[in-house]
Design an enzyme around this catalytic site. Structure first.
Site, PDB file in Angstrom:
ATOM      1  N   ASN A  36       0.411  -0.821  -0.353  1.00  0.00           N
ATOM      2  CA  ASN A  36       0.189  -0.184  -0.115  1.00  0.00           C
ATOM      3  C   ASN A  36       0.643   0.693   0.367  1.00  0.00           C
ATOM      4  OD1 ASN A  36       1.643   0.057   2.259  1.00  0.00           O
ATOM      5  ND2 ASN A  36      -0.871   0.425   3.207  1.00  0.00           N
ATOM      6  N   ALA A  86       4.477  -7.384   4.636  1.00  0.00           N
ATOM      7  CA  ALA A  86       3.517  -6.257   4.684  1.00  0.00           C
ATOM      8  C   ALA A  86       2.715  -6.437   6.039  1.00  0.00           C
ATOM      9  CB  ALA A  86       2.379  -6.284   3.718  1.00  0.00           C
ATOM     10  N   ALA A  87       3.153  -5.468   6.925  1.00  0.00           N
ATOM     11  CA  ALA A  87       3.241  -5.212   8.292  1.00  0.00           C
ATOM     12  C   ALA A  87       3.141  -3.822   8.778  1.00  0.00           C
ATOM     13  CB  ALA A  87       4.218  -5.911   8.979  1.00  0.00           C
ATOM     14  N   TYR A 153       2.768  -5.255  18.537  1.00  0.00           N
ATOM     15  CA  TYR A 153       3.895  -5.696  18.103  1.00  0.00           C
ATOM     16  C   TYR A 153       4.364  -6.900  18.116  1.00  0.00           C
ATOM     17  CZ  TYR A 153       7.669  -6.071  14.772  1.00  0.00           C
ATOM     18  OH  TYR A 153       8.905  -6.291  13.496  1.00  0.00           O
ATOM     19  N   PHE A 214      21.768   6.837  23.415  1.00  0.00           N
ATOM     20  CA  PHE A 214      20.695   6.293  24.723  1.00  0.00           C
ATOM     21  C   PHE A 214      21.863   5.585  26.002  1.00  0.00           C
ATOM     22  CE2 PHE A 214      17.413   7.320  21.229  1.00  0.00           C
ATOM     23  CZ  PHE A 214      17.580   7.908  21.941  1.00  0.00           C
ATOM     24  N   ARG A 221      23.656  -5.466  20.863  1.00  0.00           N
ATOM     25  CA  ARG A 221      22.959  -5.693  19.928  1.00  0.00           C
ATOM     26  C   ARG A 221      23.131  -7.089  18.069  1.00  0.00           C
ATOM     27  NH1 ARG A 221      19.985  -3.557  22.944  1.00  0.00           N
ATOM     28  NH2 ARG A 221      17.891  -2.758  22.898  1.00  0.00           N
ATOM     29  N   ARG A 280      16.753   4.832  26.340  1.00  0.00           N
ATOM     30  CA  ARG A 280      15.360   4.873  26.280  1.00  0.00           C
ATOM     31  C   ARG A 280      14.533   4.254  27.459  1.00  0.00           C
ATOM     32  NH1 ARG A 280      14.992   3.479  19.812  1.00  0.00           N
ATOM     33  NH2 ARG A 280      15.756   1.373  20.569  1.00  0.00           N
TER      34      ARG A 280
HETATM   35  C1  UD2 Z   1      14.821  -3.939  17.229  1.00  0.00           C
HETATM   36  C2  UD2 Z   1      13.774  -3.214  16.392  1.00  0.00           C
HETATM   37  C3  UD2 Z   1      12.097  -3.505  16.673  1.00  0.00           C
HETATM   38  C4  UD2 Z   1      12.657  -4.515  17.913  1.00  0.00           C
HETATM   39  C5  UD2 Z   1      13.406  -4.676  18.640  1.00  0.00           C
HETATM   40  C6  UD2 Z   1      13.119  -6.627  19.916  1.00  0.00           C
HETATM   41  C7  UD2 Z   1      14.301  -2.291  14.350  1.00  0.00           C
HETATM   42  C8  UD2 Z   1      15.151  -1.169  13.785  1.00  0.00           C
HETATM   43  N1  UD2 Z   1      13.700  -2.189  15.944  1.00  0.00           N
HETATM   44  O1  UD2 Z   1      14.885  -2.762  18.401  1.00  0.00           O
HETATM   45  O2  UD2 Z   1      11.532  -3.487  15.714  1.00  0.00           O
HETATM   46  O3  UD2 Z   1      11.930  -6.164  16.782  1.00  0.00           O
HETATM   47  O4  UD2 Z   1      14.474  -4.667  18.374  1.00  0.00           O
HETATM   48  O5  UD2 Z   1      13.671  -6.580  20.220  1.00  0.00           O
HETATM   49  O6  UD2 Z   1      15.492  -3.081  13.839  1.00  0.00           O
HETATM   50  N2  UD2 Z   1      20.119   3.778  19.943  1.00  0.00           N
HETATM   51  C9  UD2 Z   1      20.706   5.111  20.493  1.00  0.00           C
HETATM   52  N3  UD2 Z   1      20.245   6.063  19.547  1.00  0.00           N
HETATM   53  C10 UD2 Z   1      19.395   6.443  18.613  1.00  0.00           C
HETATM   54  C11 UD2 Z   1      18.284   4.989  18.642  1.00  0.00           C
HETATM   55  C12 UD2 Z   1      18.683   4.341  19.191  1.00  0.00           C
HETATM   56  O7  UD2 Z   1      21.568   4.888  21.484  1.00  0.00           O
HETATM   57  O8  UD2 Z   1      19.046   7.815  18.239  1.00  0.00           O
HETATM   58  C13 UD2 Z   1      20.189   2.994  20.561  1.00  0.00           C
HETATM   59  C14 UD2 Z   1      19.002   2.349  21.198  1.00  0.00           C
HETATM   60  O9  UD2 Z   1      18.811   2.291  22.325  1.00  0.00           O
HETATM   61  C15 UD2 Z   1      19.119   0.510  21.232  1.00  0.00           C
HETATM   62  C16 UD2 Z   1      20.212   0.705  20.048  1.00  0.00           C
HETATM   63  O10 UD2 Z   1      20.490   1.848  19.897  1.00  0.00           O
HETATM   64  O11 UD2 Z   1      19.878   0.388  22.229  1.00  0.00           O
HETATM   65  C17 UD2 Z   1      19.435  -1.063  18.961  1.00  0.00           C
HETATM   66  O12 UD2 Z   1      18.131   0.584  19.066  1.00  0.00           O
HETATM   67  P1  UD2 Z   1      17.569   0.323  17.803  1.00  0.00           P
HETATM   68  O13 UD2 Z   1      15.659   1.078  17.498  1.00  0.00           O
HETATM   69  O14 UD2 Z   1      17.617   0.293  16.191  1.00  0.00           O
HETATM   70  O15 UD2 Z   1      16.174  -1.397  18.178  1.00  0.00           O
HETATM   71  P2  UD2 Z   1      16.105  -2.161  18.958  1.00  0.00           P
HETATM   72  O16 UD2 Z   1      16.675  -3.159  19.379  1.00  0.00           O
HETATM   73  O17 UD2 Z   1      15.398  -1.195  19.758  1.00  0.00           O
END
Ligand code: UD2
Length: 332
Positions: A36, A86-87, A153, A214, A221, A280
């Site tokens: 979409n 799609a989600a 989610y 943060f 990760r 965060r």
């Molecule tokens: C991921 C997935 C989410 C979900 C989750 C499950 C992505 C984009 N998101 O979230 O959909 O599946 O895992 O646990 O893959 N950070 C910073 N500064 C920023 C943004 C992020 O420090 O500006 C840090 C954040 O605090 C975290 C890490 O980077 O510790 C990863 O953040 P993210 O939002 O990319 O992914 P995540 O693992 O929170």
């Protein structure tokens, strides 16, 4: 002429979906995309738009799909396999609007499964997520780790996994669900505050804006490159590997956000400053997967190391910025 299998990719204009389309098209299949365009872009598919094996239908999985399916079949024949991406893809959005999340991610998926059941689709791939795991699960997480989603989610992704099992048992549906760790790469959108950390940091590094980390940056990760993910999806969708299984897809490599930041600044030659802010809310401290099941069932060995993947993504970010500037220049 030999038979060309016809695959439907829902969400095929999006980040991981469009890379999967690339792999399937490069392997010579007929590919239909149903999207979409709410968070996907036609530019992600532009190389295929005029290709005779490619067909695009603009439709929403939360709406009435009968006519969309009819158009797809009329154009390209019976749908043999479905990759379902799609989600509604943002965890925070699902927390603000759980009902909307259920509509897209649960009800929308149920429509796809009903189509698969009634039309004898050979196999369905489902994009699941590490968001289904308990935040406190010890790392590395395996598929046996405790499931306890902390967002609508994650709840909807886990619910779909139960639906897949139910459809397999009752109707003989064949599926594979892959639980993605942190996927990154070209075409990941950096524009919203809930975008993936790599897309945000690369964008800041290239434009010289400050980078916000943060917490203390020592959280970890497991970053997996999008083409490795797309290859794994295509492999499992087109074969019997991973039949009726749920498998984590990552690299098994645990990287701190500080390490990631240093590599990005180094690759970009960037002088962006770093700002440390409080954690965060809801962030997990450590995340990394075991690889055993992916190796055993899919022979999955990610090829792209983080530094190489970041390098390629950086090249894309620069190219995308040049293209956007050219587009707004010609529109002015
Ligand atoms: C991921 C997935 C989410 C979900 C989750 C499950 C992505 C984009 N998101 O979230 O959909 O599946 O895992 O646990 O893959 N950070 C910073 N500064 C920023 C943004 C992020 O420090 O500006 C840090 C954040 O605090 C975290 C890490 O980077 O510790 C990863 O953040 P993210 O939002 O990319 O992914 P995540 O693992 O929170």
């Amino acid at each position: 002429m030999s038979h060309v299998p016809h695959i439907l990719v829902t969400g095929g204009a999006g980040f991981i979906g469009s890379h999967t389309v690339d792999v399937l098209m490069n392997r010579g299949y007929a590919v239909s995309v149903l999207d979409n365009l709410s968070t996907g872009y036609m530019t992600n598919l532009e190389r295929w738009e005029k290709h005779p094996r490619f067909h695009f239908v603009n439709a929403d999985i939360t709406g009435e799909l009968t006519s969309a399916f009819a158009r797809i079949v009329a154009h390209s024949g019976r749908i043999e396999r479905i990759a379902h991406f799609a989600a509604q893809t943002a965890v925070p959005v699902s927390m603000d609007d759980p009902v909307g999340d259920i509509q897209a991610n649960l009800c929308g998926t149920a429509r796809i499964l009903e189509y698969a059941r009634h039309n004898k689709v050979t196999k369905v791939f489902f994009a699941s997520s590490s968001a289904i795991y308990d935040d406190d699960a010890p790392v590395p997480v395996s598929e046996e780790s405790r499931a306890r989603p902390m967002s609508p989610y994650g709840i909807d992704k886990l619910a779909v996994e139960f639906y897949l099992d139910y459809y397999a048992k009752l109707y003989g549906l064949t599926y594979t669900a892959l639980r993605f760790m942190n996927v990154y790469g070209p075409r990941q959108d950096p524009k919203s505050w809930y975008s993936g950390v790599i897309s945000i940091f690369l964008d800041r590094a290239v434009t010289g804006q400050p980078i916000t980390i943060f917490d203390d940056g020592e959280q970890t990760r497991d970053f997996v490159y999008v083409t490795d993910v797309a290859e794994a999806v295509a492999d499992t969708l087109m074969s019997r590997s991973g039949d009726n299984a749920i498998i984590n897809i990552g690299t098994g490599v645990e990287v701190t956000i500080n390490q990631l930041t240093r590599t990005i600044l180094d690759l970009a030659g960037s002088a962006s400053t770093l700002r440390y802010e409080p954690p965060r809310p809801g962030d997990i401290r450590r995340s990394v997967t075991t690889m055993e099941k992916a190796v055993e069932l899919l022979n999955f060995h990610p090829r792209v190391a983080l530094r190489d993947g970041l390098h390629a993504t950086l090249a894309w970010v620069r190219q995308d910025k040049t293209r956007s500037a050219a587009r707004s220049g010609s529109a002015a």
